[in-house]
Scaffold this motif. Structure first.
Motif, mmCIF file in Angstrom:
data_model
loop_
_atom_site.group_PDB
_atom_site.id
_atom_site.type_symbol
_atom_site.label_atom_id
_atom_site.label_comp_id
_atom_site.label_asym_id
_atom_site.label_seq_id
_atom_site.Cartn_x
_atom_site.Cartn_y
_atom_site.Cartn_z
ATOM 1 N N ASP A 40 7.449 6.984 -11.156
ATOM 2 C CA ASP A 40 8.533 6.008 -11.214
ATOM 3 C C ASP A 40 8.155 4.802 -10.363
ATOM 4 N N ILE A 41 8.493 3.620 -10.809
ATOM 5 C CA ILE A 41 8.056 2.410 -10.112
ATOM 6 C C ILE A 41 8.535 2.373 -8.663
ATOM 7 N N ASP A 42 9.675 2.989 -8.377
ATOM 8 C CA ASP A 42 10.190 2.994 -7.005
ATOM 9 C C ASP A 42 9.537 4.063 -6.146
ATOM 10 N N ASN A 43 8.559 4.765 -6.731
ATOM 11 C CA ASN A 43 7.809 5.762 -5.968
ATOM 12 C C ASN A 43 6.314 5.415 -5.933
ATOM 13 N N LEU A 44 6.010 4.166 -6.214
ATOM 14 C CA LEU A 44 4.621 3.724 -6.247
ATOM 15 C C LEU A 44 4.358 2.635 -5.214
ATOM 16 N N GLY A 45 3.149 2.590 -4.731
ATOM 17 C CA GLY A 45 2.696 1.510 -3.855
ATOM 18 C C GLY A 45 1.310 1.065 -4.292
ATOM 19 N N THR A 46 0.907 -0.095 -3.873
ATOM 20 C CA THR A 46 -0.448 -0.564 -4.173
ATOM 21 C C THR A 46 -1.387 -0.193 -3.037
ATOM 22 N N LEU A 47 -2.670 -0.140 -3.347
ATOM 23 C CA LEU A 47 -3.687 0.090 -2.323
ATOM 24 C C LEU A 47 -4.131 -1.221 -1.697
ATOM 25 N N HIS A 48 -4.254 -2.265 -2.522
ATOM 26 C CA HIS A 48 -4.773 -3.541 -2.020
ATOM 27 C C HIS A 48 -4.094 -4.714 -2.721
ATOM 28 N N THR A 49 -3.936 -5.795 -1.981
ATOM 29 C CA THR A 49 -3.479 -7.074 -2.528
ATOM 30 C C THR A 49 -4.276 -8.180 -1.858
ATOM 31 N N PHE A 50 -4.241 -9.372 -2.435
ATOM 32 C CA PHE A 50 -4.883 -10.520 -1.800
ATOM 33 C C PHE A 50 -4.003 -11.104 -0.702
ATOM 34 N N SER A 51 -2.717 -11.178 -0.954
ATOM 35 C CA SER A 51 -1.808 -11.878 -0.049
ATOM 36 C C SER A 51 -1.186 -10.984 1.015
ATOM 37 N N GLY A 52 -1.206 -9.680 0.789
ATOM 38 C CA GLY A 52 -0.515 -8.788 1.708
ATOM 39 C C GLY A 52 0.985 -8.793 1.517
ATOM 40 N N SER A 53 1.467 -9.417 0.444
ATOM 41 C CA SER A 53 2.903 -9.566 0.222
ATOM 42 C C SER A 53 3.453 -8.461 -0.671
ATOM 43 N N TRP A 101 -18.347 -1.787 3.050
ATOM 44 C CA TRP A 101 -17.315 -2.293 2.139
ATOM 45 C C TRP A 101 -15.927 -1.904 2.635
ATOM 46 N N GLU A 102 -15.776 -0.643 2.972
ATOM 47 C CA GLU A 102 -14.454 -0.140 3.336
ATOM 48 C C GLU A 102 -13.934 -0.767 4.626
ATOM 49 N N ARG A 103 -14.841 -1.105 5.537
ATOM 50 C CA ARG A 103 -14.379 -1.732 6.783
ATOM 51 C C ARG A 103 -13.794 -3.111 6.517
ATOM 52 N N ILE A 104 -14.353 -3.822 5.551
ATOM 53 C CA ILE A 104 -13.751 -5.109 5.185
ATOM 54 C C ILE A 104 -12.379 -4.879 4.560
ATOM 55 N N MET A 105 -12.277 -3.865 3.693
ATOM 56 C CA MET A 105 -10.997 -3.617 3.031
ATOM 57 C C MET A 105 -9.942 -3.101 4.008
ATOM 58 N N ASP A 106 -10.360 -2.486 5.120
ATOM 59 C CA ASP A 106 -9.398 -2.006 6.116
ATOM 60 C C ASP A 106 -8.547 -3.152 6.661
ATOM 61 N N LYS A 107 -9.152 -4.328 6.824
ATOM 62 C CA LYS A 107 -8.428 -5.485 7.360
ATOM 63 C C LYS A 107 -8.551 -6.671 6.407
ATOM 64 N N PHE A 108 -8.564 -6.360 5.121
ATOM 65 C CA PHE A 108 -8.833 -7.385 4.110
ATOM 66 C C PHE A 108 -7.849 -8.552 4.202
ATOM 67 N N ASN A 109 -6.558 -8.260 4.266
ATOM 68 C CA ASN A 109 -5.565 -9.337 4.300
ATOM 69 C C ASN A 109 -5.678 -10.179 5.568
ATOM 70 N N GLN A 110 -5.962 -9.524 6.686
ATOM 71 C CA GLN A 110 -6.127 -10.274 7.928
ATOM 72 C C GLN A 110 -7.362 -11.170 7.864
ATOM 73 N N TYR A 111 -8.451 -10.639 7.331
ATOM 74 C CA TYR A 111 -9.674 -11.447 7.207
ATOM 75 C C TYR A 111 -9.464 -12.632 6.273
ATOM 76 N N LEU A 112 -8.761 -12.399 5.187
ATOM 77 C CA LEU A 112 -8.524 -13.480 4.235
ATOM 78 C C LEU A 112 -7.620 -14.545 4.850
ATOM 79 N N LEU A 113 -6.605 -14.108 5.570
ATOM 80 C CA LEU A 113 -5.712 -15.050 6.243
ATOM 81 C C LEU A 113 -6.461 -15.884 7.272
ATOM 82 N N ALA A 114 -7.417 -15.260 7.945
ATOM 83 C CA ALA A 114 -8.183 -15.950 8.991
ATOM 84 C C ALA A 114 -9.398 -16.691 8.430
ATOM 85 N N HIS A 115 -9.517 -16.759 7.104
ATOM 86 C CA HIS A 115 -10.652 -17.448 6.456
ATOM 87 C C HIS A 115 -11.992 -16.849 6.875
#
Length: 506
Positions: free
Chosen positions: A148-161, A38-52
């Motif tokens: 604080d919102i300016d001190n937070l990041g996400t772990l995962h997104t679908f778009s990578g944006s 599972w984690e290996r897919i999530m490591d490059k999740f955005n790239q895999y999704l972009l590449a279909h």
């Protein structure tokens, strides 16, 4: 002697400091190497999704057991990453063709996801908890306000944006600031039990502060989340499989390995369709914070379309005096159903809060018409009424802002259409029912299957003249209904919720 037993946030897996967010930041990786597939897919999740490539990779995944997950934090991470993979599989596309949405989930995802969801006591579909509560990280641990919102990041997104990250983080930050309000709600309940007007007024002031902070954060949505990117690049991945026929899922989604035992020997297609699951997607209605504020302030919501049936202040007073005034309509079933998309502890908190909290009733009885007419500033009951109405006004303000965001990010984008051409979806053959099995099922059925969906399109020849399917992100006509990712008529629902909020002022 009073039988009152105070509610404790900790008893419901709620953090006194972080609210409905975990006390510690979510895990960034499952510690057991067993879950590396599972984690290996999530490591490059955005790239895999972009590449279909997501569907290809999921088809190669083994079905992993969940018995090596040992902590709640591990279950939360497993739920989140399985959710990202599941929604990418359903709404994503294969590299060989621009496929329609997939009406099935493979056992490699569905089996562990359902098991994890059962443990956490929520539906196996992307929800607010998955993308906002369990999907954040602190950037600087030594910051004055780590959440604080300016001190937070996400772990995962679908778009990578960054747009998608910001969309999630606004809600995450609101939940963090909501901790003050949750503690104040419980303090307000204690004040009512003590018949302490001054203490309740202070508690309502703290709730108002929490709501002010929420309003400021919601207004910041515009800073770093572009409406075009949200609607055309992000939103469809957050959709569920309820009321999504127009997006290519007329029956919902079949969770293979869970609900399809002996799939190919079913007597008819209706038997198979009944095994499909229909879930709403990620929705703001799934945040327990807003529902907690509604309950605390006595704000009632009713079935969409039941305008004008809300209880008046006078009716509420008479009902409290047992004067025979009939009860208002039943609560909005959609909002109640959204609690099934919350973790079990949070859902139970809302249920127990509703059974315990009588803040509005107390204010109604304390602030009689005579008190309101005199309006003496020195009367603590006048200050109580002002503090209560301030909270209601801030809730209405929050919902006004939400309507503006939905209008700008969804309605306007849907009416304008994409700035770039959208590649048509090429019909493909079904993977659920082979053509021969499909033909036998139709022959045995008393009626032909309804048009649309994989079941009707099992035979590739049947696709020759079928209409091209659309997606959730699409241009609509001026008079068309725009549905939220939760499956509702977005604007009608939100406007009614807003109007019901303002109606409750005393």
């Amino acid at each position: 002697m009073s039988s009152y037993t105070p509610l404790r946030l900790e008893d419901y897996d709620i953090s006194p400091s972080n609210g409905f967010l975990p006390t510690e930041p979510p895990l960034t990786r499952l510690p057991d190497p067993y879950y590396e597939p599972w984690e290996r897919i999530m490591d490059k999740f955005n790239q895999y999704l972009l590449a279909h490539q997501i569907r290809r990779l999921v088809r190669r995944l083994p079905v992993l057991d969940t018995d090596k997950l040992t902590t709640k934090a591990e279950y939360q991470r497993a739920f989140t990453i399985l959710g990202f993979m599941a929604h990418a599989f359903v709404w994503g596309r294969n590299g060989a063709a621009s496929e329609p949405a997939s009406e099935f989930l493979l056992p490699s995802i569905s089996v562990p996801w359902v098991a994890v969801a059962d443990y956490l006591q929520l539906n196996p579909v992307i929800c607010c908890a998955a993308v906002c509560h369990w999907n954040w990280q602190i950037l600087d641990e030594d910051a004055k306000d780590p959440l604080d919102i300016d001190n937070l990041g996400t772990l995962h997104t679908f778009s990578g944006s960054t747009d998608e990250s910001w969309f999630y983080l606004v809600t995450t930050a609101i939940e963090a600031k909501g901790a003050r309000g949750l503690n104040a709600i419980l303090d307000g309940i204690r004040a009512v039990e003590e018949d302490n007007i001054d203490r309740l007024t202070v508690a309502l002031g703290q709730i108002a502060t929490s709501l002010q902070e929420a309003n400021v954060l919601l207004e910041r949505m515009y800073e770093r989340c572009d409406p075009y990117v949200f609607y055309w690049k992000i939103r469809e991945f957050l959709a569920g499989w309820e009321n999504m026929a127009e997006a290519g899922l007329p029956y919902g989604v079949l969770y293979e390995g869970v609900d399809d035992t002996d799939t190919f020997s079913l007597d008819n297609w209706q038997s198979l369709i009944r095994r499909f699951r229909k879930y709403a997607g990620g929705s703001a209605a799934q945040t327990p914070l807003l529902q907690a504020f509604d309950i605390a302030l006595g704000i009632k919501h009713y079935p969409t379309g039941d305008r004008g049936k809300q209880t008046t202040v006078n009716d509420a007073r008479l009902r409290l005096a047992n004067a025979g005034v009939p009860e208002p309509p039943k609560a909005n079933s959609y909002l109640v159903r959204m609690r099934d998309y919350m973790p079990g502890g949070h859902r139970r908190f809302l249920e127990d809060l509703a059974a315990t909290c009588t803040i509005r009733e107390y204010v109604l009885l304390a602030c009689s018409d005579a008190v309101l007419q005199r309006g003496m500033d020195s009367d603590p009951r006048v200050a109580l009424r002002v503090a209560y109405n301030r909270c209601v006004d801030l809730m209405k303000e929050f919902r006004d802002k939400h309507i503006m965001i939905v209008t700008r990010y969804i309605i306007m984008q849907a009416k304008k259409g994409p700035s770039l051409p959208v590649r048509p979806i090429t019909p493909v053959s079904s993977h659920i029912i082979p053509p021969a099995a499909h033909d036998r099922a139709v022959a045995q059925s008393s009626a032909a299957p309804p048009p649309g969906g994989r079941l009707a399109h099992a035979n590739t020849h049947a696709h020759a003249h079928s209409p091209v399917k659309t997606r959730l992100a699409r241009k609509i006509d001026d008079d068309s209904v725009v549905r939220g990712t939760g499956g509702t008529d977005a604007i009608q629902f939100l406007k009614q919720v807003r109007n019901e909020t303002s109606h409750i002022r005393i």
